[in-house]
Design an enzyme around this catalytic site. Structure first.
Site, PDB file in Angstrom:
ATOM      1  N   HIS A 305       0.833  -1.203   0.000  1.00 54.75           N
ATOM      2  CA  HIS A 305       0.000   0.000   0.000  1.00 54.75           C
ATOM      3  C   HIS A 305       0.875   1.264   0.000  1.00 54.75           C
ATOM      4  CE1 HIS A 305      -3.724   2.283   0.973  1.00 54.75           C
ATOM      5  NE2 HIS A 305      -2.860   3.114   1.538  1.00 54.75           N
ATOM      6  N   GLU A 306       1.763   1.334   0.994  1.00 53.20           N
ATOM      7  CA  GLU A 306       2.589   2.544   1.104  1.00 53.20           C
ATOM      8  C   GLU A 306       3.560   2.670  -0.063  1.00 53.20           C
ATOM      9  OE1 GLU A 306       1.571   4.727   3.077  1.00 53.20           O
ATOM     10  OE2 GLU A 306       0.289   3.435   4.306  1.00 53.20           O
ATOM     11  N   HIS A 309       1.795   4.456  -2.795  1.00 55.52           N
ATOM     12  CA  HIS A 309       1.825   5.922  -2.610  1.00 55.52           C
ATOM     13  C   HIS A 309       3.210   6.458  -2.993  1.00 55.52           C
ATOM     14  CE1 HIS A 309      -2.021   6.662  -0.716  1.00 55.52           C
ATOM     15  NE2 HIS A 309      -1.806   5.825   0.280  1.00 55.52           N
ATOM     16  N   GLU A 335      -4.703   7.515  -3.441  1.00 54.11           N
ATOM     17  CA  GLU A 335      -5.154   6.242  -2.898  1.00 54.11           C
ATOM     18  C   GLU A 335      -5.362   5.210  -4.016  1.00 54.11           C
ATOM     19  OE1 GLU A 335      -4.965   5.969   0.247  1.00 54.11           O
ATOM     20  OE2 GLU A 335      -6.080   4.163   0.761  1.00 54.11           O
TER      21      GLU A 335
END
Ligand code: CO
Length: 546
Positions: A305-306, A309, A335
């Site tokens: 997820h990170e 980003h 997102e």
């Protein structure tokens, strides 16, 4: 280093522009003004770089006793940054450029810079200093009260603070302004996170999504129950039989991020309880992951997820650093990048197969004697995609996650519109959780007190999480058309082409397009929930046979 580089860019532009041959005197002065604006923006970015590093340090390495002095540093520098931002219009520089923009004298990249800078400036200007200070003071106090209320399961402690914050956010909406006839005060708040998107648009999209998800979830639940009685389609259970030290997991997760394309020479990874990513400069992007020694998969989801980003931040055009051309479009688009890597890619069967092989190679022994026969694509795919309606948003699977968001959106929208009261929030929360997810919420700690957002004054933020999922599914549909080999590449642990597509179609543009313009440009249609629904249907047909 990056600071030096960006200053040179501004100077370079100035020299070129003022020398451009045959320019009229007014176009020369316009170019001088644009150069001056960029210089001022870059000056601010130096300060924001310092703030970014202070923030990173605070969340990762800072000794606990430094909290108070650090809060003072940050508040002073943030105030200075705000003042410099307002000073962008010193000598009416920004107003003159806005007038030139309206007369269509400014075009292309410069138009993007002036448009966004003016928009942010106008918003900041409309908020009286006394209001900004009161909001900042109230939310900083409220966060402590919220933490205590959550720990003690006492909503009544937090309620008066939440009321104050709702009142302040309603004032903010009035200061900023909104369409009183057809709009909602909530429009003015969303605009900070998803510029240009309205409450009506979000309501429509989230209602469509809700109409799909509630019966879909029911179908999965029924099927799961039926299967429990007969045979289990979920395959062989993957069971971690021994702890895996954090240091080893860290190495493994770092390797994954690197394989996805995260440039470790332009970024850092650390550990923190609340994973986050921060883009200080495209050449200095940092993120954190959290670990559990007894649950190896816990960290992988947050790393993916990170890293998503972070890949976006690394893909922003460094040559425009300091200006909106090197900024992310919106939280929803941000997102979409994290969700695409975490879910669309990271929870696919192809990725599961690749990951299972890597885990077997490095940590096979920690998954029991017959780990080689258990660690495979199908089992891991089922393991990480289980649907389980539960209390906590951050633990939710892909089906139930968005229903958690719908609940928050509906409640906060009505709080801001004044159609419900703070004291009724726990009850409304409980009845929506029951209606949408079939979950009986037993305590407010596990209910309306679970998220930090409202105590920080972040009203209008939650919907961007769901928008991210929808953008991701819609973008992916276009990506896969242009790169039909994408799933085969994922199965081999090759992500170059996928990242290149994201770089070219999304990252490289900075804020050249609004979120809705970008979606149309990339996918040919407006944002809708259809692609996400189709994606879930396909996935869960495969897993539960529904
Ligand atoms: Co995120």
């Amino acid at each position: 280093m990056p600071i030096k580089k960006t200053s040179t860019v501004a100077k370079g532009l100035g020299v070129n522009n003022s020398k451009s041959a045959g320019a009229t005197s007014s176009s020369v002065s316009l170019k001088i003004q644009l150069t001056e604006l960029k210089k001022r923006l870059i000056d601010i970015s130096h300060l924001n770089t310092a703030l970014g590093i202070l923030y990173w340090d605070q969340e990762t390495y800072m000794p606990t006793k430094a909290a108070d002095s650090r809060a003072e540093n940050v508040s002073y520098l943030a105030g200075l940054s705000h003042k410099m931002f307002i000073d962008l219009n010193k000598d009416k520089l920004l107003s003159k450029l806005k007038a030139a923009l309206d007369e269509k004298l400014i075009k292309g990249k410069d138009a993007v810079i002036v448009y966004h800078t003016w928009r942010s400036y106008e918003r900041e200007k409309k908020l009286p200093e006394v209001f900004v200070k009161e909001l900042s003071y109230t939310t900083s106090k409220a966060q402590h009260v919220w933490a205590e209320a959550r720990a003690k399961n006492k909503f009544e402690l937090f309620a008066p603070w939440l009321s104050k914050i709702v009142t302040l956010k309603r004032s903010e909406a009035r200061y900023v302004g909104f369409d009183k006839k057809n709009g909602s005060p909530y429009d003015a708040l969303i605009d900070t996170y998803e510029p240009g998107t309205t409450t009506a648009e979000i309501s429509k999209i989230l209602n469509d999504l809700k109409d799909f998800l509630i019966p879909f979830l029911k179908k999965i639940k029924d099927e799961k129950e039926a299967q429990e009685k007969t045979k289990n389609r979920e395959g062989k259970q993957i069971i971690q039989t021994e702890d895996i030290p954090i240091a080893k997991q860290f190495e493994f997760n770092t390797q994954i991020a690197k394989t996805l394309g995260f440039d470790l020479e332009a970024g850092k990874i650390a550990e923190s309880t609340h994973p986050f990513s921060t883009g200080i400069h495209p050449n200095d992007v940092r993120f954190t992951t959290r670990y559990k020694t007894d649950n190896f998969f816990y960290a992988i989801g947050s790393t993916m997820h990170e890293a998503g980003h972070a890949l976006y931040e690394q893909g922003l055009p460094a040559e425009h650093f300091g200006t909106p051309l090197a900024e992310a479009i919106s939280l929803g688009i941000h997102e979409s990048q994290s969700r695409m890597w975490e879910n669309t890619i990271g929870k696919s069967k192809e990725f599961s197969g690749w990951l299972a092989k890597q885990i077997q190679k490095e940590f096979g022994d920690s998954f029991g004697e017959n780990s080689a026969s258990v660690l495979n694509a199908q089992n891991l795919y089922s393991h990480i995609n289980k649907v389980n309606p539960s209390f906590i948003r951050t633990d939710a699977d892909e089906v139930t996650y968005n229903l958690h968001i719908v609940i928050r959106f509906e409640i906060e929208k009505e709080l801001i519109e004044g159609s419900i009261e703070v004291k009724d929030v726990p009850q409304i929360w409980k009845s929506k959780m029951k209606d949408y997810l079939g979950v009986d919420v037993t305590t407010n700690t596990l209910g309306c007190l679970q998220d930090v957002h409202w105590s920080c004054g972040l009203f209008g933020y939650f919907p961007t999480y769901s928008l991210g999922n929808l953008y991701a599914a819609q973008f992916w549909n276009s990506l896969i058309k242009e790169n039909p080999q994408a799933y085969k590449q994922i199965a081999k642990g090759e992500f170059k082409e996928i990242l290149a597509w994201l770089r070219k179609n999304i990252h490289a543009h900075g804020r050249t397009y609004s979120a809705s313009q970008l979606v149309k440009k990339v996918t040919g249609e407006e944002l809708n929930s259809r692609y996400f629904a189709e994606y879930l249907e396909k996935k869960y047909k495969d897993i539960y046979g529904i």
